[in-house]
Design a protein around this motif. Structure first.
Motif, short mmCIF file in Angstrom:
data_model
loop_
_atom_site.label_atom_id
_atom_site.label_comp_id
_atom_site.label_asym_id
_atom_site.label_seq_id
_atom_site.Cartn_x
_atom_site.Cartn_y
_atom_site.Cartn_z
N VAL A 257 0.83 -1.21 0.00
CA VAL A 257 0.00 0.00 0.00
C VAL A 257 0.87 1.25 0.00
CG1 VAL A 257 -1.64 1.36 1.37
CG2 VAL A 257 -1.99 -1.09 1.09
N PHE A 258 1.91 1.27 0.82
CA PHE A 258 2.79 2.42 0.92
C PHE A 258 3.44 2.75 -0.43
CE2 PHE A 258 7.20 3.87 1.24
CZ PHE A 258 7.05 5.06 1.92
N ASN A 259 4.01 1.74 -1.06
CA ASN A 259 4.77 2.00 -2.28
C ASN A 259 3.89 2.32 -3.48
OD1 ASN A 259 7.90 1.48 -2.05
ND2 ASN A 259 6.89 0.04 -0.67
N PHE A 260 2.70 1.76 -3.54
CA PHE A 260 1.84 2.01 -4.69
C PHE A 260 1.10 3.34 -4.56
CE2 PHE A 260 -2.15 1.68 -7.09
CZ PHE A 260 -1.65 1.37 -8.35
N SER A 261 0.76 3.73 -3.34
CA SER A 261 -0.13 4.87 -3.13
C SER A 261 0.42 6.18 -3.70
CB SER A 261 -0.45 5.04 -1.64
OG SER A 261 0.75 5.21 -0.89
N LEU A 262 1.70 6.46 -3.51
CA LEU A 262 2.26 7.74 -3.94
C LEU A 262 3.52 7.54 -4.77
CD1 LEU A 262 1.63 9.61 -0.60
CD2 LEU A 262 0.59 10.19 -2.77
N PHE A 263 3.52 6.50 -5.59
CA PHE A 263 4.71 6.17 -6.38
C PHE A 263 5.12 7.29 -7.34
CE2 PHE A 263 7.23 4.00 -9.62
CZ PHE A 263 8.10 3.29 -8.82
N PRO A 264 4.18 8.00 -8.00
CA PRO A 264 4.60 9.07 -8.90
C PRO A 264 5.50 10.12 -8.24
CG PRO A 264 2.32 8.53 -9.31
CD PRO A 264 2.73 7.77 -8.08
N ALA A 265 5.25 10.44 -6.99
CA ALA A 265 6.09 11.42 -6.29
C ALA A 265 7.52 10.91 -6.18
CB ALA A 265 5.53 11.71 -4.90
N ASP A 266 7.67 9.61 -5.95
CA ASP A 266 9.00 9.01 -5.86
C ASP A 266 9.70 9.02 -7.21
OD1 ASP A 266 10.99 7.36 -4.26
OD2 ASP A 266 10.56 5.98 -5.92
N THR A 267 8.95 8.77 -8.29
CA THR A 267 9.53 8.78 -9.63
C THR A 267 10.06 10.16 -9.98
OG1 THR A 267 8.01 7.04 -10.34
CG2 THR A 267 9.08 8.31 -12.06
N ILE A 268 9.27 11.18 -9.70
CA ILE A 268 9.70 12.56 -9.98
C ILE A 268 10.95 12.89 -9.17
CG2 ILE A 268 9.04 14.99 -9.82
CD1 ILE A 268 6.09 14.00 -10.12
N LYS A 269 10.96 12.49 -7.91
CA LYS A 269 12.12 12.74 -7.06
C LYS A 269 13.38 12.08 -7.62
CE LYS A 269 13.13 9.91 -3.99
NZ LYS A 269 14.55 9.59 -4.31
N SER A 270 13.27 10.82 -8.03
CA SER A 270 14.44 10.10 -8.56
C SER A 270 14.95 10.76 -9.84
CB SER A 270 14.08 8.63 -8.83
OG SER A 270 13.80 7.95 -7.63
N ALA A 271 14.03 11.20 -10.70
CA ALA A 271 14.44 11.87 -11.94
C ALA A 271 15.17 13.17 -11.63
CB ALA A 271 13.22 12.15 -12.81
N MET A 272 14.70 13.91 -10.64
CA MET A 272 15.36 15.15 -10.25
C MET A 272 16.76 14.88 -9.70
SD MET A 272 12.23 17.12 -8.29
CE MET A 272 13.29 18.48 -7.78
N GLN A 273 16.88 13.85 -8.87
CA GLN A 273 18.15 13.58 -8.20
C GLN A 273 19.20 12.97 -9.10
OE1 GLN A 273 16.77 11.26 -4.79
NE2 GLN A 273 16.70 13.08 -3.52
N THR A 274 18.81 12.45 -10.26
CA THR A 274 19.78 11.86 -11.19
C THR A 274 19.97 12.70 -12.45
OG1 THR A 274 18.02 10.51 -12.19
CG2 THR A 274 19.29 9.50 -10.41
N GLU A 275 19.31 13.85 -12.52
CA GLU A 275 19.40 14.67 -13.73
C GLU A 275 20.82 15.16 -13.99
OE1 GLU A 275 16.28 17.46 -15.27
OE2 GLU A 275 17.74 18.96 -14.63
N GLU A 276 21.52 15.56 -12.95
CA GLU A 276 22.87 16.10 -13.13
C GLU A 276 23.79 15.07 -13.79
OE1 GLU A 276 26.52 18.05 -10.48
OE2 GLU A 276 24.69 17.33 -9.52
N GLU A 277 23.61 13.79 -13.47
CA GLU A 277 24.44 12.74 -14.04
C GLU A 277 24.02 12.37 -15.46
OE1 GLU A 277 25.25 13.11 -10.06
OE2 GLU A 277 23.27 12.69 -10.89
N LEU A 278 22.73 12.31 -15.71
CA LEU A 278 22.23 11.77 -16.98
C LEU A 278 21.78 12.82 -17.99
CD1 LEU A 278 20.13 8.79 -15.56
CD2 LEU A 278 22.52 8.81 -16.29
#
Length: 336
Positions: A257-278
């Motif tokens: 329930v935890f991981n599915f409920s707000l997964f898009p927020a986590d995806t956006i966060k990961s994209a932001m945090q890896t942008e400098e590298e990729l």
């Protein structure tokens, strides 16, 4: 997490929450890290012109083939430390916020809070933990995409053709890549202390809503299982009488329930945090924003992009969360 902790002094309970939460968090993190690495790598490619991986299995297989077991555990030291801090913070905040709710309601003698009150305590615990967790996840995510960000002579890794190569760059020695301390100091050097909280909005949304869902779901399922056992046996059972398999089942449900409920927020966060590298923006350009990244991801892949890596994340969260509550409840029962 039991709700009858008022008989124990707050200081002792806090020490127990920190200790038990740290042990549970570290154990589960070792198990789940390869799957978390897969999730981050899938999330980081949403904005790429050409995807490096065709899905979670492809990502796992190719990472193992090209980087070995060590590659599957790239960036592990940061989340191990983070798991200690995260779970200790979550459980101690959850426990103390229950005391606050009892104080506000004037019912200090009550052993059981209502489900909405437990959800409120879980949300508060998640919000507090998010501020500790963002720097840890920033370092972890950057390390997890290191092998995807290395330049090939004569080829820009940010071109579609290079992106397609992805982790086939076996000529790169993993040990030559910067470690967690070097990544941390680089972030501070380039963005100051404020740079450590890049992606905080996403972490805050995920942890606040997810914390409410995680604890409330676990408590709800655990209570139902204990009630069913009491009805079958005719015994009078309280929440503290939960047995290991009930903790594991309730924890497994909570993890999904935890991981599915707000997964898009986590995806956006990961994209932001890896942008400098990729997808580097160059010097002098402002860092990515939460809404700006969300809009770019929507334009690139629509709703599908927000759920990149969701399947494997939910799948690994089931045993991982079960492990956390199995260990935490077990230690709480063993050392009341």
């Amino acid at each position: 997490m039991t709700n009858d902790t008022h008989a124990v002094s707050p200081a002792i309970q806090a020490v127990k929450d920190i200790t038990f939460g740290s042990i549970a968090g570290m154990t589960s993190k070792v198990f789940e890290h390869p799957f978390d690495l897969t999730k981050v790598r899938l999330q980081s490619q949403v904005l790429d012109a050409t995807a490096r991986f065709n899905g979670p299995i492809d990502c796992l297989v190719r990472t193992f083939h090209n980087e070995g077991v060590r590659g599957l555990y790239r960036g592990l030291p940061a989340p191990i430390a983070g798991a200690m801090v995260e779970n200790a913070s979550l459980f101690v905040s959850y426990s103390q916020l229950q005391h606050v709710i009892r104080w506000i309601t004037g019912d200090l003698s009550s052993q059981e809070l209502t489900l909405p009150q437990l959800a409120m305590a879980g949300a508060g615990a998640g919000a507090v933990t998010s501020f500790v967790l963002t720097p840890v996840e920033l370092v972890k995510c950057k390390m997890q995409v290191q092998m995807l960000a290395v330049d090939v002579p004569g080829t820009s890794m940010h071109s579609p053709s290079a992106a397609a190569l992805g982790p086939t760059l076996t000529s790169i020695k993993p040990q030559s890549l910067p470690g967690p301390i070097a990544v941390l100091t680089s972030v501070i050097r380039n963005g100051g202390l404020r740079g450590l909280w890049l992606g905080q909005t996403g972490t805050l949304i995920r942890e606040t809503g997810g914390g409410a869902a995680w604890f409330a779901c676990k408590e709800f399922v655990a209570a139902k299982l204990v009630q069913q056992r009491a009805a079958r046996t005719g015994a009078r059972l309280a929440r503290k009488d939960i047995i290991p398999w009930e903790s594991a089942v309730a924890g497994a449900c909570a993890g999904a329930v935890f991981n599915f409920s707000l997964f898009p927020a986590d995806t956006i966060k990961s994209a932001m945090q890896t942008e400098e590298e990729l997808r580097p923006r160059g010097k002098g350009v402002s860092p990515p924003t939460f809404l700006g990244t969300a809009r770019a991801m929507w334009r690139a892949q629509g709703i599908r992009g927000f759920y990149a890596g969701c399947g494997i994340t939910v799948a690994r969260s089931i045993p991982s969360s079960a492990m956390i509550f199995l260990i935490y409840d077990g230690l709480s029962k063993r050392f009341p």
